[in-house]
Scaffold this motif. Structure first.
Motif, PDB file in Angstrom:
ATOM      1  N   SER A  40       0.831  -1.206   0.000  1.00 36.16           N
ATOM      2  CA  SER A  40       0.000   0.000   0.000  1.00 36.16           C
ATOM      3  C   SER A  40       0.863   1.252   0.000  1.00 36.16           C
ATOM      4  O   SER A  40       0.573   2.225  -0.710  1.00 36.16           O
ATOM      5  CB  SER A  40      -0.935   0.008   1.217  1.00 36.16           C
ATOM      6  N   HIS A  41       1.930   1.223   0.789  1.00 32.13           N
ATOM      7  CA  HIS A  41       2.848   2.372   0.825  1.00 32.13           C
ATOM      8  C   HIS A  41       3.468   2.609  -0.550  1.00 32.13           C
ATOM      9  O   HIS A  41       3.535   3.751  -1.029  1.00 32.13           O
ATOM     10  CB  HIS A  41       3.936   2.137   1.869  1.00 32.13           C
ATOM     11  N   CYS A  44       0.835   4.069  -2.941  1.00 32.65           N
ATOM     12  CA  CYS A  44       0.542   5.485  -2.672  1.00 32.65           C
ATOM     13  C   CYS A  44       1.688   6.386  -3.090  1.00 32.65           C
ATOM     14  O   CYS A  44       1.467   7.532  -3.514  1.00 32.65           O
ATOM     15  CB  CYS A  44       0.205   5.672  -1.191  1.00 32.65           C
ATOM     16  N   ARG A  48       1.255   9.388  -6.291  1.00 27.64           N
ATOM     17  CA  ARG A  48       1.563  10.829  -6.259  1.00 27.64           C
ATOM     18  C   ARG A  48       1.964  11.362  -7.635  1.00 27.64           C
ATOM     19  O   ARG A  48       1.703  12.514  -7.960  1.00 27.64           O
ATOM     20  CB  ARG A  48       2.697  11.096  -5.269  1.00 27.64           C
ATOM     21  N   THR A  69      -5.274   3.828   1.763  1.00 25.70           N
ATOM     22  CA  THR A  69      -5.099   5.134   1.114  1.00 25.70           C
ATOM     23  C   THR A  69      -4.808   6.271   2.077  1.00 25.70           C
ATOM     24  O   THR A  69      -4.666   7.416   1.656  1.00 25.70           O
ATOM     25  CB  THR A  69      -6.370   5.501   0.318  1.00 25.70           C
ATOM     26  N   SER A  71      -2.206   7.268   3.771  1.00 24.08           N
ATOM     27  CA  SER A  71      -0.976   8.040   3.568  1.00 24.08           C
ATOM     28  C   SER A  71      -1.103   8.946   2.346  1.00 24.08           C
ATOM     29  O   SER A  71      -0.570  10.065   2.328  1.00 24.08           O
ATOM     30  CB  SER A  71       0.231   7.123   3.426  1.00 24.08           C
ATOM     31  N   PHE A  72      -1.820   8.477   1.328  1.00 20.74           N
ATOM     32  CA  PHE A  72      -2.036   9.315   0.146  1.00 20.74           C
ATOM     33  C   PHE A  72      -2.961  10.481   0.473  1.00 20.74           C
ATOM     34  O   PHE A  72      -2.722  11.616   0.036  1.00 20.74           O
ATOM     35  CB  PHE A  72      -2.627   8.476  -0.987  1.00 20.74           C
TER      36      PHE A  72
END
Length: 202
Positions: A40-41, A44, A48, A69, A71-72
């Motif tokens: 997931s990291h 995200c 960007r 999501t 962190s996004f």
């Protein structure tokens, strides 16, 4: 609509959507929590690169084991890019939209999806430029397999101006997903490994 060959099972018999959903759910749950967090990291971080200043971004709020999501969303908020989140309306199988200014406003709601219930700031779909959408499965043509209720397909069919970006782990890819006439394709898919742009370009 996807025009590639349908996903096939034993003896080359096409696999139906519900069977595929079960297969893909199992694949996703087979990932450990740590693997999901790491992937997931990475997703995200790649995501960007496809968002530009001046956008207003609709982003789903994840429940396990979806691509996380948060962190996004934090990145968008830190860069003053407006964040809009969907709220599920079961009564008419639709989505209403709310601006999100703080992740702490989210509470587990319909289908255990985090939503800003009690802290809503109504948003107009006409202002959304890009939608970040969860997927159970995808293929290289942009076909998306969702959960079956059609919330996003209905919303996107009414808002054709919105750029669609699907998020998934790479293990959720399936060649030649079956599609129906009302299924909305993704313009971009982001996995932990790559950005797949269905229209070409970076």
């Amino acid at each position: 609509m996807n025009t590639s060959a349908p996903a096939e099972g034993v003896n080359n018999i096409p696999i139906g959507k519900e069977v595929l959903r079960n297969i893909l759910r199992e694949r996703r749950w087979a990932l450990s929590e740590q693997e999901r967090q790491e992937k997931s990291h990475q997703i995200c971080e790649l995501l960007r690169d496809v968002i530009t200043p001046g956008e207003e971004v609709l982003v789903y709020c994840a429940k396990d084991p979806e691509v996380e999501t948060s962190s996004f969303i934090s990145y968008l908020l830190e860069n003053e890019i407006p964040v809009i989140v969907p709220i599920i309306q079961k009564e008419d199988v639709s989505l209403r939209l709310s601006y999100l200014q703080d992740l702490s406003c989210l509470i587990s709601s319909t289908f255990h999806v985090p939503e800003p219930i009690g802290s809503e700031i109504p948003a107009d779909p006409a202002d959304v430029t890009t939608a970040i959408i969860p997927m159970l499965g995808f293929d290289r043509s942009g076909a998306r397999l969702g959960y079956g209720a059609g919330y996003y397909d209905r919303f996107l069919s009414l808002n054709k101006h919105i750029r669609t970006i699907g998020l998934a782990y790479s293990c959720q890819e399936e060649a030649g997903l079956p599609t129906d006439a009302n299924d909305i394709s993704m313009m971009i898919v982001v996995t932990e490994d790559e950005i797949i742009n269905m229209r070409g370009g970076p």
